[in-house]
Design a protein around this motif. Sequence first.
Motif, short mmCIF file in Angstrom:
data_model
loop_
_atom_site.label_atom_id
_atom_site.label_comp_id
_atom_site.label_asym_id
_atom_site.label_seq_id
_atom_site.Cartn_x
_atom_site.Cartn_y
_atom_site.Cartn_z
N PHE A 139 -3.34 19.85 -11.56
CA PHE A 139 -1.97 19.94 -12.08
C PHE A 139 -1.49 18.53 -12.40
O PHE A 139 -1.76 17.58 -11.66
CB PHE A 139 -1.04 20.62 -11.08
CG PHE A 139 -1.44 22.04 -10.80
CD1 PHE A 139 -1.08 23.07 -11.65
CD2 PHE A 139 -2.22 22.34 -9.69
CE1 PHE A 139 -1.46 24.38 -11.39
CE2 PHE A 139 -2.61 23.65 -9.42
CZ PHE A 139 -2.24 24.66 -10.28
N ASN A 141 1.63 15.91 -14.61
CA ASN A 141 2.86 15.65 -15.33
C ASN A 141 2.89 14.16 -15.62
O ASN A 141 2.43 13.35 -14.81
CB ASN A 141 4.11 16.06 -14.55
CG ASN A 141 4.78 17.29 -15.14
OD1 ASN A 141 4.66 17.56 -16.33
ND2 ASN A 141 5.49 18.04 -14.32
N ARG A 153 0.39 21.72 -25.42
CA ARG A 153 -0.46 22.73 -24.78
C ARG A 153 -0.84 23.76 -25.82
O ARG A 153 0.03 24.41 -26.42
CB ARG A 153 0.28 23.39 -23.61
CG ARG A 153 0.61 22.42 -22.50
CD ARG A 153 1.50 23.03 -21.44
NE ARG A 153 0.81 24.03 -20.66
CZ ARG A 153 1.38 24.73 -19.68
NH1 ARG A 153 2.67 24.53 -19.40
NH2 ARG A 153 0.69 25.60 -18.98
N GLU A 156 -3.02 30.13 -25.44
CA GLU A 156 -3.91 30.58 -24.37
C GLU A 156 -5.33 30.81 -24.88
O GLU A 156 -5.54 31.36 -25.97
CB GLU A 156 -3.34 31.88 -23.75
CG GLU A 156 -4.04 32.31 -22.49
CD GLU A 156 -3.36 33.49 -21.84
OE1 GLU A 156 -3.88 33.99 -20.83
OE2 GLU A 156 -2.30 33.92 -22.34
N ARG A 245 3.08 22.02 -10.59
CA ARG A 245 2.76 23.45 -10.55
C ARG A 245 4.02 24.28 -10.43
O ARG A 245 4.34 25.09 -11.30
CB ARG A 245 1.80 23.78 -9.39
CG ARG A 245 1.33 25.23 -9.42
CD ARG A 245 0.47 25.61 -8.23
NE ARG A 245 1.27 25.84 -7.04
CZ ARG A 245 1.01 26.80 -6.15
NH1 ARG A 245 -0.01 27.61 -6.32
NH2 ARG A 245 1.78 26.93 -5.07
N CYS A 246 4.77 24.08 -9.35
CA CYS A 246 5.85 25.00 -9.01
C CYS A 246 7.03 24.28 -8.36
O CYS A 246 6.83 23.29 -7.65
CB CYS A 246 5.28 26.04 -8.04
SG CYS A 246 6.40 27.35 -7.56
N ARG A 267 6.39 22.67 -14.32
CA ARG A 267 5.39 22.82 -15.38
C ARG A 267 4.86 24.24 -15.53
O ARG A 267 4.76 24.76 -16.64
CB ARG A 267 4.22 21.86 -15.13
CG ARG A 267 3.18 21.84 -16.24
CD ARG A 267 2.22 20.69 -16.10
NE ARG A 267 1.22 20.70 -17.13
CZ ARG A 267 -0.05 21.05 -16.96
NH1 ARG A 267 -0.46 21.42 -15.76
NH2 ARG A 267 -0.91 21.03 -17.97
N ILE A 268 4.50 24.91 -14.43
CA ILE A 268 3.93 26.26 -14.52
C ILE A 268 4.93 27.32 -14.05
O ILE A 268 5.24 28.26 -14.78
CB ILE A 268 2.64 26.37 -13.68
CG1 ILE A 268 1.66 25.24 -14.04
CG2 ILE A 268 1.99 27.74 -13.90
CD1 ILE A 268 1.16 25.27 -15.46
N TYR A 269 5.41 27.19 -12.83
CA TYR A 269 6.37 28.15 -12.27
C TYR A 269 7.60 27.42 -11.75
O TYR A 269 7.49 26.32 -11.22
CB TYR A 269 5.76 28.92 -11.08
CG TYR A 269 4.40 29.52 -11.30
CD1 TYR A 269 4.23 30.67 -12.05
CD2 TYR A 269 3.27 28.93 -10.73
CE1 TYR A 269 2.98 31.23 -12.23
CE2 TYR A 269 2.01 29.48 -10.89
CZ TYR A 269 1.86 30.62 -11.66
OH TYR A 269 0.62 31.16 -11.83
N SER A 291 7.71 34.29 -10.70
CA SER A 291 6.38 34.91 -10.73
C SER A 291 6.07 35.49 -9.35
O SER A 291 6.21 34.81 -8.34
CB SER A 291 5.32 33.88 -11.13
OG SER A 291 4.04 34.47 -11.14
#
Length: 294
Positions: A139, A141, A153, A156, A245-246, A267-269, A291
Amino acid sequence: MRNAARFARLILGLLCLIVLFCNLEQAVCGVIYVDNRLGNNTLNGISPKIVDGQNGPVKTITRAIQYAKQGDKIILANNETPYFESLSLSGKRFSGLGKEKFTILGNGAIISGAIKIPPNGWRQSGNGLWKVTPFRKGFFNLYHNGKRLPEYRPAENQAVKLEKILPGNWAVHRGAIYYRALKNQLPPTESFTLAGKSVGLSLIDIDGLQISDLTFEKFRMDGINVHDRCKNIVLENVTCTENGRCGLSVNGTSQVKVIDSKLINNRIYDLLITEQAVADLRKTELSKKASVSE
Protein backbone atom coordinates in the motif's frame (compact mmCIF):
# COMPACT_ATOMS: atom_id res chain seq x y z
CA MET A 1 -32.89 -11.55 66.47
CA ARG A 2 -29.24 -11.40 67.57
CA ASN A 3 -28.15 -13.42 64.53
CA ALA A 4 -30.23 -11.21 62.25
CA ALA A 5 -28.53 -8.10 63.65
CA ARG A 6 -25.11 -9.63 63.14
CA PHE A 7 -26.02 -10.55 59.57
CA ALA A 8 -27.25 -7.01 58.88
CA ARG A 9 -23.98 -5.53 60.24
CA LEU A 10 -22.00 -7.96 58.06
CA ILE A 11 -23.93 -6.94 54.96
CA LEU A 12 -23.49 -3.25 55.80
CA GLY A 13 -19.76 -3.78 56.28
CA LEU A 14 -19.47 -5.52 52.93
CA LEU A 15 -21.36 -2.69 51.22
CA CYS A 16 -19.00 -0.13 52.78
CA LEU A 17 -16.01 -2.09 51.50
CA ILE A 18 -17.51 -2.21 47.99
CA VAL A 19 -18.12 1.56 47.99
CA LEU A 20 -14.60 2.17 49.29
CA PHE A 21 -13.13 -0.09 46.61
CA CYS A 22 -15.07 1.73 43.87
CA ASN A 23 -13.81 5.08 45.13
CA LEU A 24 -10.25 3.76 45.16
CA GLU A 25 -10.68 2.59 41.57
CA GLN A 26 -11.55 6.13 40.55
CA ALA A 27 -8.79 7.69 42.66
CA VAL A 28 -5.92 5.73 41.11
CA CYS A 29 -6.69 6.89 37.58
CA GLY A 30 -4.04 9.42 36.59
CA VAL A 31 -3.32 11.98 33.87
CA ILE A 32 -0.20 11.98 31.70
CA TYR A 33 0.70 15.06 29.65
CA VAL A 34 2.54 14.96 26.31
CA ASP A 35 4.13 17.92 24.53
CA ASN A 36 6.19 17.23 21.39
CA ARG A 37 7.76 20.70 21.49
CA LEU A 38 8.49 21.40 25.16
CA GLY A 39 8.32 17.91 26.64
CA ASN A 40 11.15 15.60 27.64
CA ASN A 41 10.99 11.82 27.99
CA THR A 42 13.04 11.93 31.20
CA LEU A 43 10.16 13.76 32.92
CA ASN A 44 7.25 12.00 34.65
CA GLY A 45 4.37 13.48 32.63
CA ILE A 46 2.27 14.57 35.62
CA SER A 47 2.29 18.28 34.70
CA PRO A 48 1.48 20.07 31.38
CA LYS A 49 4.42 22.45 31.99
CA ILE A 50 7.93 21.82 33.27
CA VAL A 51 7.88 22.57 37.00
CA ASP A 52 11.21 21.21 38.21
CA GLY A 53 13.75 18.51 37.45
CA GLN A 54 11.18 15.69 37.31
CA ASN A 55 7.72 17.17 36.91
CA GLY A 56 6.63 18.07 33.39
CA PRO A 57 5.27 16.67 30.12
CA VAL A 58 6.87 13.82 28.23
CA LYS A 59 7.81 14.37 24.59
CA THR A 60 6.23 11.34 22.90
CA ILE A 61 2.95 9.47 23.14
CA THR A 62 4.97 6.25 23.17
CA ARG A 63 6.61 7.37 26.43
CA ALA A 64 3.22 8.24 27.92
CA ILE A 65 1.97 4.75 27.04
CA GLN A 66 4.96 3.26 28.85
CA TYR A 67 3.92 5.17 31.99
CA ALA A 68 0.19 4.56 31.64
CA LYS A 69 -1.97 2.16 33.60
CA GLN A 70 -5.58 1.08 33.54
CA GLY A 71 -8.10 3.93 33.41
CA ASP A 72 -5.51 6.68 32.84
CA LYS A 73 -5.89 9.71 30.58
CA ILE A 74 -3.20 10.85 28.13
CA ILE A 75 -3.52 14.52 27.12
CA LEU A 76 -1.63 15.82 24.08
CA ALA A 77 -0.49 19.39 23.48
CA ASN A 78 -1.34 20.61 19.97
CA ASN A 79 1.67 22.58 18.73
CA GLU A 80 0.67 22.48 15.04
CA THR A 81 3.47 19.93 14.53
CA PRO A 82 2.43 16.28 14.04
CA TYR A 83 3.42 13.49 16.36
CA PHE A 84 5.32 11.10 14.07
CA GLU A 85 4.52 7.89 15.91
CA SER A 86 2.83 4.52 15.54
CA LEU A 87 0.92 3.31 18.62
CA SER A 88 -0.25 -0.08 19.87
CA LEU A 89 -2.49 -0.79 22.88
CA SER A 90 -3.27 -4.29 24.09
CA GLY A 91 -4.95 -5.83 27.11
CA LYS A 92 -6.36 -4.84 30.49
CA ARG A 93 -3.65 -2.29 31.26
CA PHE A 94 -5.03 0.02 28.54
CA SER A 95 -8.69 -0.63 29.33
CA GLY A 96 -11.11 1.30 31.50
CA LEU A 97 -11.24 1.14 35.30
CA GLY A 98 -14.60 1.42 37.00
CA LYS A 99 -16.46 4.25 35.28
CA GLU A 100 -13.29 5.73 33.81
CA LYS A 101 -12.32 4.83 30.25
CA PHE A 102 -8.67 4.76 29.26
CA THR A 103 -8.52 8.02 27.27
CA ILE A 104 -6.32 9.76 24.74
CA LEU A 105 -7.34 13.40 24.33
CA GLY A 106 -5.69 14.99 21.28
CA ASN A 107 -6.81 18.65 21.51
CA GLY A 108 -6.79 18.73 17.70
CA ALA A 109 -3.30 17.23 17.32
CA ILE A 110 -2.20 15.07 14.39
CA ILE A 111 -0.48 11.69 14.49
CA SER A 112 1.30 11.13 11.19
CA GLY A 113 2.91 8.13 9.51
CA ALA A 114 4.66 10.19 6.85
CA ILE A 115 8.33 9.46 6.17
CA LYS A 116 10.56 11.86 4.22
CA ILE A 117 12.08 10.56 0.98
CA PRO A 118 15.83 11.26 1.13
CA PRO A 119 17.44 12.84 -1.96
CA ASN A 120 19.27 9.62 -2.77
CA GLY A 121 15.96 7.70 -2.63
CA TRP A 122 15.03 8.94 -6.11
CA ARG A 123 16.14 7.41 -9.40
CA GLN A 124 15.60 9.03 -12.80
CA SER A 125 13.72 6.89 -15.31
CA GLY A 126 13.65 9.22 -18.32
CA ASN A 127 10.97 11.40 -19.93
CA GLY A 128 10.40 13.29 -16.69
CA LEU A 129 9.73 10.13 -14.67
CA TRP A 130 11.31 9.59 -11.27
CA LYS A 131 11.23 6.34 -9.33
CA VAL A 132 11.30 5.63 -5.60
CA THR A 133 11.15 2.09 -4.18
CA PRO A 134 9.65 1.85 -0.68
CA PHE A 135 11.07 -0.78 1.64
CA ARG A 136 7.59 -2.07 2.53
CA LYS A 137 5.26 -3.01 -0.32
CA GLY A 138 1.52 -3.41 -0.72
CA PHE A 139 0.00 0.00 0.00
CA PHE A 140 1.31 3.42 -0.98
CA ASN A 141 0.67 7.14 -0.91
CA LEU A 142 2.85 10.03 -2.09
CA TYR A 143 2.80 13.58 -0.73
CA HIS A 144 4.48 16.85 -1.76
CA ASN A 145 4.83 19.61 0.83
CA GLY A 146 2.40 17.69 3.03
CA LYS A 147 -0.35 17.36 0.41
CA ARG A 148 -1.36 14.09 -1.22
CA LEU A 149 -0.58 13.97 -4.93
CA PRO A 150 -3.08 12.62 -7.49
CA GLU A 151 -2.60 8.97 -8.42
CA TYR A 152 -2.94 7.44 -11.86
CA ARG A 153 -4.74 4.11 -11.49
CA PRO A 154 -5.76 2.13 -14.59
CA ALA A 155 -9.09 0.38 -14.93
CA GLU A 156 -9.50 -2.88 -13.02
CA ASN A 157 -7.42 -5.74 -14.43
CA GLN A 158 -5.52 -3.32 -16.67
CA ALA A 159 -1.75 -2.88 -16.52
CA VAL A 160 -0.14 0.43 -15.55
CA LYS A 161 1.20 2.30 -18.57
CA LEU A 162 3.93 4.66 -17.39
CA GLU A 163 3.50 6.95 -20.42
CA LYS A 164 -0.02 7.78 -19.19
CA ILE A 165 1.19 9.33 -15.93
CA LEU A 166 0.52 13.06 -16.16
CA PRO A 167 2.91 15.69 -14.76
CA GLY A 168 2.40 16.00 -11.01
CA ASN A 169 0.85 12.52 -10.83
CA TRP A 170 2.18 9.16 -9.66
CA ALA A 171 1.48 5.46 -10.11
CA VAL A 172 2.51 2.15 -8.55
CA HIS A 173 4.34 -0.25 -10.87
CA ARG A 174 6.17 -3.44 -9.86
CA GLY A 175 6.58 -2.45 -6.24
CA ALA A 176 7.83 1.08 -6.93
CA ILE A 177 6.32 4.56 -7.13
CA TYR A 178 6.77 6.43 -10.42
CA TYR A 179 6.26 10.19 -10.36
CA ARG A 180 6.25 12.46 -13.39
CA ALA A 181 7.83 15.77 -12.46
CA LEU A 182 6.39 19.13 -13.32
CA LYS A 183 8.32 21.42 -15.64
CA ASN A 184 11.69 22.41 -14.11
CA GLN A 185 10.95 20.28 -11.02
CA LEU A 186 13.73 18.21 -9.44
CA PRO A 187 12.20 15.82 -6.86
CA PRO A 188 15.44 15.08 -4.90
CA THR A 189 15.64 18.78 -3.98
CA GLU A 190 12.04 19.09 -2.78
CA SER A 191 9.96 17.89 0.19
CA PHE A 192 8.37 14.57 -0.79
CA THR A 193 7.08 12.09 1.77
CA LEU A 194 5.62 8.57 1.73
CA ALA A 195 2.96 6.91 3.81
CA GLY A 196 5.65 5.02 5.69
CA LYS A 197 4.70 3.86 9.20
CA SER A 198 2.27 0.92 9.11
CA VAL A 199 -0.67 1.80 11.44
CA GLY A 200 -1.49 4.88 13.47
CA LEU A 201 -3.23 3.10 16.34
CA SER A 202 -3.61 -0.66 16.75
CA LEU A 203 -5.99 -2.07 19.39
CA ILE A 204 -6.52 -5.63 20.63
CA ASP A 205 -8.33 -7.04 23.67
CA ILE A 206 -9.37 -3.61 25.04
CA ASP A 207 -12.48 -2.92 27.13
CA GLY A 208 -13.26 0.77 27.72
CA LEU A 209 -11.28 3.24 25.59
CA GLN A 210 -12.00 6.74 24.33
CA ILE A 211 -10.05 8.63 21.65
CA SER A 212 -11.07 12.27 21.18
CA ASP A 213 -10.06 15.30 19.09
CA LEU A 214 -7.29 13.57 17.18
CA THR A 215 -6.27 12.99 13.55
CA PHE A 216 -4.52 9.90 12.17
CA GLU A 217 -3.06 10.49 8.72
CA LYS A 218 -0.54 9.27 6.15
CA PHE A 219 -0.06 5.72 7.42
CA ARG A 220 0.87 2.96 4.99
CA MET A 221 -1.93 0.64 6.12
CA ASP A 222 -4.63 2.02 8.45
CA GLY A 223 -5.18 5.13 10.50
CA ILE A 224 -6.81 3.02 13.24
CA ASN A 225 -6.96 -0.79 13.26
CA VAL A 226 -9.26 -2.32 15.90
CA HIS A 227 -7.91 -5.83 15.58
CA ASP A 228 -10.04 -8.11 17.75
CA ARG A 229 -11.84 -8.56 21.10
CA CYS A 230 -12.38 -4.86 21.70
CA LYS A 231 -15.54 -3.41 23.23
CA ASN A 232 -16.74 -0.12 24.71
CA ILE A 233 -14.49 1.73 22.25
CA VAL A 234 -15.50 5.33 21.48
CA LEU A 235 -13.94 7.50 18.78
CA GLU A 236 -15.23 11.06 19.07
CA ASN A 237 -14.21 13.95 16.81
CA VAL A 238 -11.55 11.72 15.24
CA THR A 239 -10.31 12.11 11.67
CA CYS A 240 -8.66 9.30 9.68
CA THR A 241 -7.47 10.56 6.31
CA GLU A 242 -4.95 9.99 3.50
CA ASN A 243 -3.95 6.53 4.73
CA GLY A 244 -2.64 3.96 2.26
CA ARG A 245 -5.25 1.25 2.83
CA CYS A 246 -7.98 2.27 5.24
CA GLY A 247 -9.06 5.03 7.59
CA LEU A 248 -10.68 2.78 10.22
CA SER A 249 -10.59 -1.02 10.20
CA VAL A 250 -12.79 -2.92 12.69
CA ASN A 251 -12.21 -6.67 12.89
CA GLY A 252 -12.97 -9.90 14.72
CA THR A 253 -15.61 -9.44 17.43
CA SER A 254 -14.76 -5.79 18.11
CA GLN A 255 -17.40 -3.12 18.66
CA VAL A 256 -16.69 0.57 18.05
CA LYS A 257 -18.81 3.69 18.35
CA VAL A 258 -17.75 6.56 16.05
CA ILE A 259 -19.19 10.00 16.85
CA ASP A 260 -18.84 13.35 15.02
CA SER A 261 -15.85 12.05 13.10
CA LYS A 262 -14.42 11.99 9.55
CA LEU A 263 -13.18 8.91 7.70
CA ILE A 264 -12.27 10.52 4.41
CA ASN A 265 -9.90 10.45 1.44
CA ASN A 266 -8.18 7.18 2.30
CA ARG A 267 -6.70 5.30 -0.66
CA ILE A 268 -8.73 2.04 -0.68
CA TYR A 269 -11.32 2.13 2.13
CA ASP A 270 -12.56 4.78 4.50
CA LEU A 271 -14.19 2.16 6.74
CA LEU A 272 -13.53 -1.58 6.57
CA ILE A 273 -15.56 -3.99 8.72
CA THR A 274 -14.61 -7.68 8.78
CA GLU A 275 -15.84 -10.89 10.41
CA GLN A 276 -18.33 -10.21 13.25
CA ALA A 277 -17.20 -6.68 14.02
CA VAL A 278 -19.63 -3.79 14.52
CA ALA A 279 -19.10 -0.08 13.83
CA ASP A 280 -21.82 2.27 15.09
CA LEU A 281 -21.48 5.56 13.18
CA ARG A 282 -23.17 8.70 14.49
CA LYS A 283 -22.83 12.00 12.64
CA THR A 284 -19.72 10.68 10.91
CA GLU A 285 -18.59 11.60 7.39
CA LEU A 286 -17.27 9.09 4.86
CA SER A 287 -15.99 9.96 1.38
CA LYS A 288 -16.73 6.45 0.09
CA LYS A 289 -19.14 3.69 1.07
CA ALA A 290 -18.12 1.44 3.96
CA SER A 291 -16.83 -1.99 2.98
CA VAL A 292 -18.07 -5.08 4.83
CA SER A 293 -16.18 -8.35 4.42
CA GLU A 294 -16.52 -11.73 6.10
